[in-house]
Design a protein around this motif. Structure first.
Motif, PDB file in Angstrom:
ATOM      1  N   ASP A 116      -5.923 -29.218  -9.392  1.00 43.98           N
ATOM      2  CA  ASP A 116      -6.232 -28.350  -9.995  1.00 43.98           C
ATOM      3  C   ASP A 116      -7.220 -28.575 -11.466  1.00 43.98           C
ATOM      4  OD1 ASP A 116      -6.649 -25.856 -10.503  1.00 43.98           O
ATOM      5  OD2 ASP A 116      -4.870 -25.065 -10.077  1.00 43.98           O
ATOM      6  N   TYR A 119     -10.213 -30.048 -11.251  1.00 43.50           N
ATOM      7  CA  TYR A 119     -11.601 -29.237 -10.924  1.00 43.50           C
ATOM      8  C   TYR A 119     -12.407 -28.405 -11.596  1.00 43.50           C
ATOM      9  CZ  TYR A 119     -13.902 -26.108  -7.471  1.00 43.50           C
ATOM     10  OH  TYR A 119     -14.645 -25.594  -6.940  1.00 43.50           O
ATOM     11  N   VAL A 122     -15.107 -30.358 -13.555  1.00 41.04           N
ATOM     12  CA  VAL A 122     -15.917 -30.677 -12.778  1.00 41.04           C
ATOM     13  C   VAL A 122     -16.566 -29.480 -11.817  1.00 41.04           C
ATOM     14  CG1 VAL A 122     -15.402 -32.555 -13.105  1.00 41.04           C
ATOM     15  CG2 VAL A 122     -14.919 -31.054 -11.002  1.00 41.04           C
ATOM     16  N   GLY A 126     -15.495 -23.061 -11.515  1.00 39.14           N
ATOM     17  CA  GLY A 126     -16.586 -22.994 -10.013  1.00 39.14           C
ATOM     18  C   GLY A 126     -17.403 -22.003  -9.425  1.00 39.14           C
ATOM     19  N   ASP A 129     -21.342 -26.087  -7.069  1.00 42.52           N
ATOM     20  CA  ASP A 129     -20.729 -26.447  -5.281  1.00 42.52           C
ATOM     21  C   ASP A 129     -20.582 -27.652  -5.801  1.00 42.52           C
ATOM     22  OD1 ASP A 129     -20.037 -23.629  -4.798  1.00 42.52           O
ATOM     23  OD2 ASP A 129     -21.684 -24.478  -3.623  1.00 42.52           O
ATOM     24  N   LEU A 130     -22.194 -28.559  -6.424  1.00 42.83           N
ATOM     25  CA  LEU A 130     -22.837 -29.962  -6.379  1.00 42.83           C
ATOM     26  C   LEU A 130     -21.373 -30.272  -7.765  1.00 42.83           C
ATOM     27  CD1 LEU A 130     -25.899 -30.006  -4.796  1.00 42.83           C
ATOM     28  CD2 LEU A 130     -24.043 -30.899  -4.362  1.00 42.83           C
ATOM     29  N   VAL A 131     -20.546 -30.487  -7.844  1.00 44.43           N
ATOM     30  CA  VAL A 131     -19.883 -30.836  -9.162  1.00 44.43           C
ATOM     31  C   VAL A 131     -19.901 -31.692  -9.438  1.00 44.43           C
ATOM     32  CG1 VAL A 131     -17.186 -29.776  -8.072  1.00 44.43           C
ATOM     33  CG2 VAL A 131     -17.564 -31.988  -7.412  1.00 44.43           C
ATOM     34  N   MET A 144      -6.207 -37.887  -6.754  1.00 44.71           N
ATOM     35  CA  MET A 144      -7.043 -37.608  -5.566  1.00 44.71           C
ATOM     36  C   MET A 144      -6.306 -38.045  -4.309  1.00 44.71           C
ATOM     37  SD  MET A 144     -11.182 -38.572  -4.253  1.00 44.71           S
ATOM     38  CE  MET A 144     -11.777 -38.356  -2.330  1.00 44.71           C
ATOM     39  N   ILE A 204      -3.123 -22.742  -8.301  1.00 43.50           N
ATOM     40  CA  ILE A 204      -3.945 -22.939  -6.635  1.00 43.50           C
ATOM     41  C   ILE A 204      -2.467 -23.207  -6.253  1.00 43.50           C
ATOM     42  CG2 ILE A 204      -4.165 -26.186  -7.088  1.00 43.50           C
ATOM     43  CD1 ILE A 204      -5.882 -23.511  -4.758  1.00 43.50           C
TER      44      ILE A 204
ATOM     45  N   PHE B 111      -9.194 -33.267   1.575  1.00 43.82           N
ATOM     46  CA  PHE B 111     -10.421 -32.847   0.406  1.00 43.82           C
ATOM     47  C   PHE B 111     -11.228 -31.507   0.453  1.00 43.82           C
ATOM     48  CE2 PHE B 111     -10.760 -34.306  -3.600  1.00 43.82           C
ATOM     49  CZ  PHE B 111      -9.676 -34.145  -4.493  1.00 43.82           C
ATOM     50  N   GLN B 115     -11.523 -28.060  -1.896  1.00 41.72           N
ATOM     51  CA  GLN B 115     -12.625 -27.453  -2.429  1.00 41.72           C
ATOM     52  C   GLN B 115     -13.192 -26.691  -3.083  1.00 41.72           C
ATOM     53  OE1 GLN B 115     -16.225 -30.178  -2.831  1.00 41.72           O
ATOM     54  NE2 GLN B 115     -16.978 -28.981  -3.900  1.00 41.72           N
ATOM     55  N   GLU B 117     -11.221 -24.108  -1.433  1.00 41.00           N
ATOM     56  CA  GLU B 117      -9.707 -23.459  -2.238  1.00 41.00           C
ATOM     57  C   GLU B 117     -10.183 -23.357  -3.126  1.00 41.00           C
ATOM     58  OE1 GLU B 117      -8.990 -20.770  -0.162  1.00 41.00           O
ATOM     59  OE2 GLU B 117     -10.588 -21.607   1.491  1.00 41.00           O
ATOM     60  N   LEU B 118     -10.123 -24.424  -4.187  1.00 43.63           N
ATOM     61  CA  LEU B 118     -10.459 -24.350  -5.350  1.00 43.63           C
ATOM     62  C   LEU B 118     -11.078 -22.921  -5.649  1.00 43.63           C
ATOM     63  CD1 LEU B 118      -9.329 -28.135  -5.618  1.00 43.63           C
ATOM     64  CD2 LEU B 118      -8.005 -26.245  -7.558  1.00 43.63           C
ATOM     65  N   ARG B 119     -12.499 -23.629  -5.324  1.00 46.36           N
ATOM     66  CA  ARG B 119     -13.869 -22.808  -5.921  1.00 46.36           C
ATOM     67  C   ARG B 119     -13.280 -20.789  -5.523  1.00 46.36           C
ATOM     68  NH1 ARG B 119     -18.264 -24.415  -2.244  1.00 46.36           N
ATOM     69  NH2 ARG B 119     -16.722 -22.512  -0.704  1.00 46.36           N
ATOM     70  N   PRO B 195     -19.317 -33.103  -2.030  1.00 49.37           N
ATOM     71  CA  PRO B 195     -19.640 -33.174  -3.527  1.00 49.37           C
ATOM     72  C   PRO B 195     -17.631 -33.571  -4.160  1.00 49.37           C
ATOM     73  CG  PRO B 195     -20.608 -31.224  -2.670  1.00 49.37           C
ATOM     74  CD  PRO B 195     -19.462 -31.331  -1.836  1.00 49.37           C
ATOM     75  N   TRP B 196     -16.566 -32.534  -4.542  1.00 53.69           N
ATOM     76  CA  TRP B 196     -15.643 -32.683  -4.950  1.00 53.69           C
ATOM     77  C   TRP B 196     -14.774 -34.190  -4.393  1.00 53.69           C
ATOM     78  CZ3 TRP B 196     -12.109 -32.951  -9.118  1.00 53.69           C
ATOM     79  CH2 TRP B 196     -10.723 -32.628  -8.520  1.00 53.69           C
ATOM     80  N   GLY B 197     -14.692 -34.450  -3.534  1.00 53.26           N
ATOM     81  CA  GLY B 197     -14.221 -35.805  -2.952  1.00 53.26           C
ATOM     82  C   GLY B 197     -15.252 -36.942  -2.883  1.00 53.26           C
TER      83      GLY B 197
END
Lengths: 423, 404, 88
Positions: A116, A119, A122, A126, A129-131, A144, A204, B111, B115, B117-119, B195-197
């Protein structure tokens, strides 16, 4: 050939209201609660704003700055609890063949707190999208994939036997210990450092349980927020923590003359194959798990002295579980005390099953059954003896502890005094 | 331990083939499933290649009721489980519900769902998080959803030991069968190419940064410089050997042996645990090394890890004494999905008398391995060893053998 | 959206998005008084549907009312109570 019997020779608990198994037991046996308004972050955007937080200082427990940086809070709990459990057992693991020492770590949500937090960085809150990988810390992958917890524990205690993380939602804490006991029974290991850990008190997690209204919205009296089996309950209170054990084969433990807390006499898990979050009211699958665990323990239902309940404090669970215990113990269910320590330490998801095993073993150790706190007016549909408010002194030689989890998992474990003569 | 555990069904979702037949013919033919990522724009990331499962349309296989509550990994798992059951000739509704369980492995759960839901949480607010987040991302989700879909009330569970987990799950399935549950759905699928993964995987520092799909993942090659991740895996039906025989099932082979170890903590100076895992698996199967006909290697494509594996294999079997292959050179490393996929490959190799190739590599001569490169090699096979390692020191070894 | 009544069509659209449609169920049939169980929607699906409505219309539904709504008609009524009260 006699089957190998598995016993607990070391215990450590990190729980809200008490780091260390003695403080933990002091909390339980006095019926104190450790639920409070959330302090880890601003809880005001959330429907549920209470939790059972552990006051845990990783430095005070000997973790190094690098260990603290690379480990999620749940991994920190696991390493500290595992090390302390080994010390409690008096075993010198260095003297053993490391390939005969295994590790089993239960966790439902792994490094959710770390994920959390990372995320948020990076993704720049929020927005992306392309972290952005350039903001990712090197240990992000350990967050992870929570097998990193098993790695950390294995490194900490020097184990090189079969090691894994068992992740079965809210039954992880029973299933990891059941898995570990099986490794010893089948001869794959002589010692297993087993337990479970979760640290889910994070935005989260609060948000996802808000969305299904599983956690209590009551925050006027945080210390009274967790009310399993009470008519006024309206959801569980999120918790965190860990409990770890040293499991050994009974004869080996006897040979070295060490203290034995309890035998893991029986274990089973079954699935309701019904719904990811829902429970059928008849409790048939949990009852089946109980039946098999008792059978494996060679115990009659009538020999169970205490039922350590899942008792999460949702209406659905409390009724399901009450039905399952009646179904499996029959008339004896009405005569057997059954309590939920979640009333005091909250629901730490994958960790709580192990914390409840610890509570069960300590109940046997002290011949005291911990109470269900905050239970003043039982739900009329929950009509068993839930040991309201006050702990009860009674001889406790055999304990049934049960768990129920998202994904439909229903697990049961029987702890017995190993000195009890077999039926 | 007289109970034998046999494999009677295989369901595959792999980067070089969807469905067991497509994948197996692709694998024997050396077809590469590694390509530039299409699921998101990888331009900004140092690694841009992955093994992506092609042409998977979840809505063709699953009810729309399941789609809002499932990550891609769960959809792939559910479909692979359906195919495995069909392949085994099992209709779950015809069997007692407590006689069937589900033991899978996972590495990263759902994963991509996480992502999303984190967003929602951080970009839009707490009230925007889905009700399904409470389970759709977590590690237990595939076992839970498979058990629900097929009414399986027997013992179910999930293990997480990164790349070794898939074999550990199959071992756990075998334990349940030995304890009396006749049928366990097992194996693993992983999928976190989002992307997050991707950022999580990049953090390992072990991903290949090559842009060449045929030159990026080169285990046992002097140019080995990291791995390419993939998605997918295999779901297997395992059964009590007697029960399978009684119903006249077609049997691919037996899970004959298993061993698992951990590497020592870094800096200990002790030997890595892979050799011990192999030795344990062979002892469990009551086999001499000379009885093993082929090794499906882990193939980390990290020079130190490749050396460790080559030395473990030669220590047990001798120099160039057994054929070794790494079909995952065609798929990338699928995390917990790799072990079960390699196990499926081993069983089909035994069936068809052919060893699928390791593609793209020029074997480093420092390793005394008989690598099956470039093209499949015909061979009479009865026994195969599958190796799988997981980041963090997990070593698992499993032996399968023909039952006929 | 404010000021607009929540209709059966709105509910069907919301359900499709929140939870899909079970096999053998025709949402376009006469479902107004059909039990949600018969339509294949359990409490989780309805919680998700309720969340979508809250976000789309910017309202906070009464938890008990949504929880107790066993049919599309009851659900729609529970939503419209809030739409009219917030726009009145």
């Amino acid at each position: 050939m006699n089957r190998r019997r598995v016993v607990i020779t070391g215990i450590e608990v990190i729980a809200p209201g008490g780091v260390g198994k003695d403080r933990f037991w002091d909390l339980l046996s006095n019926g104190r609660t450790a639920t409070r308004g959330i302090t880890f972050f601003d809880p005001s955007p959330f429907r549920s704003q209470v939790a059972a937080e552990a006051d845990f200082d990783p430095y005070a427990h000997g973790l190094t700055p690098q260990e603290i940086r690379r480990m999620d809070r749940a991994a920190q709990f696991a390493v500290v609890a595992a090390r302390t459990a080994v010390a409690d057992s008096g075993l010198s693991l260095d003297a053993l063949d490391p390939y005969r020492v295994a590790v089993a770590v239960g966790s439902a949500v792994g490094a959710t707190m770390g994920l959390d937090q990372e995320y948020r960085v990076v993704s720049d809150g929020g927005r992306l999208d392309l972290v952005d990988h350039t903001y990712a810390p090197p240990h992000l992958y350990n967050h992870m994939v929570p097998s990193s917890f098993a790695t950390e524990v294995a490194w900490a205690v020097g184990a090189q036997g079969p090691s894994t993380v068992v992740s079965t939602g809210c039954t992880s804490g029973i299933d990891s210990v059941g898995y570990a006991a099986e490794l010893i029974r089948e001869g794959s290991a002589d010692v297993v450092v087993a337990g479970s850990s979760d640290a889910p008190i994070s935005p989260i997690t609060m948000a996802c349980f808000d969305a299904i209204k599983a956690t209590t919205p009551r925050h006027d009296e945080p210390e009274r927020a967790s009310r399993p089996f009470d008519a006024t309950r309206n959801g569980f209170v999120l918790g965190e923590g860990a409990a770890f054990f040293v499991l050994e084969e009974l004869e080996a433990a006897r040979a070295r003359g060490t203290h034995v807390y309890a035998e893991i006499a029986g274990y089973a898990t079954r699935s309701n194959a019904y719904h990811m979050t829902g429970l059928r009211p008849d409790g048939a699958e949990m009852a089946e798990a109980i039946r098999i665990a008792l059978d494996e323990a060679r115990l009659n239902a009538g020999e169970v002295d205490y039922v350590n309940a899942h008792g999460s404090g949702t209406k659905q669970n409390d009724r399901h579980e009450t039905a399952a215990v009646k179904r499996s113990l029959g008339e004896h269910a009405y005569r057997t005390p059954m309590s939920s320590i979640k009333s005091m330490v909250g629901h730490s998801l994958g960790a709580i099953g192990s914390i409840e095993i610890a509570a069960s073993a300590l109940a046997m150790e002290h011949d005291v059954v911990p109470p269900t706190a905050n239970l003043h007016r039982p739900d009329p549909e929950c009509d068993l003896d839930y040991v309201p408010i006050t702990a009860r002194e009674q001889r406790t030689d055999a304990v049934l502890t049960v768990g129920s989890g998202f994904g439909g998992f229903q697990s049961a474990m029987v702890l017995a005094a190993p000195w009890r003569s077999p039926r | 331990m007289s109970t034998r555990t046999v494999v009677t069904g295989i369901g595959v979702t792999a980067p070089n083939g969807l469905g067991t037949d497509h994948w197996w013919s692709a694998t024997c033919g050396g077809k590469n499933g590694i390509a530039r990522i299409t699921r998101f724009d990888p331009s900004a990331y140092p690694a841009k290649l992955a093994g992506q499962v092609p042409g998977f349309q979840a809505e063709q296989h699953l009810s729309s009721r399941l789609l809002p509550q499932t990550d891609r990994v769960t959809r792939l798992s559910l479909v692979a489980a359906d195919w495995a059951l069909a392949d085994a000739g099992i209709t779950p509704a015809d069997l007692p519900d407590f006689d069937m369980g589900v033991m899978t492995a996972s590495s990263a759960g759902g994963f991509e769902f996480g992502q999303g839901e984190l967003r929602n949480l951080w970009a839009r607010g707490a009230g925007h998080v889905s009700a399904y987040q409470s389970f759709a991302w977590f590690y237990a989700v595939n076992s839970g959803q498979i058990s629900i879909r097929h009414g399986m009330k027997g013992p179910s569970g999930v293990v997480v030991s990164e790349g070794a987990g898939g074999l550990d799950a199959i071992a756990q399935a075998r334990r349940q069968i030995r304890k009396g549950t006749p049928l366990i759905v097992t194996g693993a699928v992983d999928a976190s190419i989002c992307p997050w993964g991707w950022v999580g995987q990049l953090a390992t520092g072990k991903l290949s940064t090559s842009d060449d799909p045929t030159g990026a993942y080169l285990p046992f090659d002097r140019d080995a410089a990291g791995y390419v991740p993939g998605e997918g895996g295999a779901i297997l039906i395992t059964e009590d050997g007697e029960a399978a025989r009684a119903r006249g099932a077609r049997v691919y082979g037996e899970i004959a042996g298993y061993g698992a170890t951990m590497d020592p903590r870094p800096g200990s100076g002790r030997e890595p645990g892979l050799r011990a895992a192999i030795t344990l698996a062979l002892a469990d199967a009551a086999l001499d090394p000379a009885q093993v006909d082929v090794v499906f290697a882990d193939g980390a494509a990290d020079p130190a890890a490749d050396r460790t594996e080559a030395e473990a294999i030669t220590a047990v079997f001798g120099q160039r004494a057994v054929p070794v292959t790494v079909p995952k050179t065609m798929t990338g490393r699928l995390y917990s999905g790799s072990g079960p996929l390699d196990l499926a490959a081993a069983l089909l190799a035994i069936r068809d008398g052919v060893i699928p190739p390791t593609v793209h590599i020029d074997p480093c001569r420092d390793y005394a391995l008989d690598l099956v490169i470039t093209a499949a090699r015909p061979a009479t096979l009865r026994t195969a060893l599958v190796l799988a390692r997981g980041a963090g020191g997990f070593n698992s070894a499993m032996v399968v053998r023909a039952t006929h | 959206m404010a000021g607009t009544a929540f209709t059966l069509d709105d509910l069907k659209r919301t359900l499709r998005q929140a939870a899909g449609v079970a096999e053998g169920v025709d949402l376009d049939g006469d479902i107004l008084d059909t039990d949600f169980d018969a339509l294949g929607y359990e409490s989780l699906a309805l919680l998700e549907a309720g969340s979508l409505v809250e976000r789309e219309y910017g309202i906070a539904l009464d938890e008990e009312a949504v929880n107790d709504a066993r049919t599309p008609r009851a659900f729609i009524d529970a939503v419209n109570t809030h739409l009219t009260s917030t726009t009145a």
